[in-house]
Enzyme design. Structure first.
Site, PDB file in Angstrom:
ATOM      1  N   MET A 201      30.146 -57.751  12.991  1.00 28.30           N
ATOM      2  CA  MET A 201      29.555 -58.751  12.105  1.00 28.30           C
ATOM      3  C   MET A 201      28.138 -58.367  11.662  1.00 28.30           C
ATOM      4  O   MET A 201      27.233 -59.194  11.642  1.00 28.30           O
ATOM      5  CB  MET A 201      29.558 -60.120  12.799  1.00 28.30           C
ATOM      6  CG  MET A 201      30.948 -60.624  13.125  1.00 28.30           C
ATOM      7  SD  MET A 201      32.041 -60.705  11.674  1.00 28.30           S
ATOM      8  CE  MET A 201      31.251 -62.028  10.758  1.00 28.30           C
TER       9      MET A 201
ATOM     10  N   HIS B  54      38.558 -56.670   6.484  1.00 26.30           N
ATOM     11  CA  HIS B  54      38.016 -57.897   5.893  1.00 26.30           C
ATOM     12  C   HIS B  54      39.159 -58.867   5.605  1.00 26.30           C
ATOM     13  O   HIS B  54      40.178 -58.467   5.024  1.00 26.30           O
ATOM     14  CB  HIS B  54      37.263 -57.583   4.596  1.00 26.30           C
ATOM     15  CG  HIS B  54      36.640 -58.790   3.974  1.00 26.30           C
ATOM     16  ND1 HIS B  54      35.677 -59.538   4.619  1.00 26.30           N
ATOM     17  CD2 HIS B  54      36.859 -59.399   2.770  1.00 26.30           C
ATOM     18  CE1 HIS B  54      35.319 -60.552   3.840  1.00 26.30           C
ATOM     19  NE2 HIS B  54      36.021 -60.489   2.721  1.00 26.30           N
TER      20      HIS B  54
END
Length: 198
Positions: free
Chosen positions: A95, A114
């Site tokens: 992240m 993603h």
């Protein structure tokens, strides 16, 4: 010869687990040689340790608190990752956006997962944003992709993608569960595709 994978994580490590399981089952001609997390509390570290994979915690906070740049962190992270001599670096729930200071060290050898299709819902909270678009009647499906990481957010050449449809009466939890299941399969497929082209 098995491909050497370094996996970067920030959280629970379910995509890491999918890769570990595929390697153990012989479905991927690869081995995870190192798992790096920017969070010491990431459960993915426990998964790695259970599989006998060495781990390293490399937090950003000392850089932030010391007034050092994101690029400085990324350059040092690249040095750390390079110690494992990876053929491929896999961002599986990592992240943090990586800059050229990291990516240029491994050109074309960093894959990012993603939870959206190309050109849609770049950045954070993609699943939630897609679900809200579905609730507004704007879309009837979303999906996930694995792409070669570039400095631009959730861009770069797509290696593999999968459509995940919305179903009547879907809650966010319903859709999220199907998305994660698709991610796990796609992650393994994409890593396998990348290896086969080398």
């Amino acid at each position: 010869m098995k491909a050497r994978l370094v996996v970067l994580i920030s959280g629970s490590g379910t995509n890491l687990q999918a890769i570990l399981d595929a390697c153990a089952a012989g479905r991927l001609p690869a081995e995870v040689v190192w798992v790096v997390s920017n969070r010491a509390a990431a459960y993915g570290l426990t998964r790695a340790e259970a599989a006998g994979v060495p781990t390293r915690v490399f937090p950003f906070s000392p850089y932030r608190d010391g007034g050092r740049s994101r690029e400085a962190y990324d350059a040092d992270l690249a040095v750390v990752v390079a110690e494992a001599r990876p053929d491929l670096v896999v961002l599986a729930g990592w992240m943090r956006i990586l800059t050229a200071a990291f990516l240029d060290r491994f050109p074309g050898r960093v894959l990012n997962l993603h939870p959206a299709l190309p050109g849609q819902f770049a950045g954070t909270h993609a699943i939630e944003r897609a679900y809200e678009a579905f609730r507004r009647g704007e879309i009837d499906h979303s999906g996930c992709m694995v792409h070669v990481a570039v400095p631009e957010v959730d861009a770069g050449p797509v290696v593999a993608q999968a459509v995940v449809p919305f179903l009547p009466g879907d809650t966010l939890a319903d859709f999220e569960a199907r998305m994660h299941a698709a991610e796990h399969e796609l992650m393994v497929e994409a890593v396998g595709r990348w290896i086969s082209k080398q």
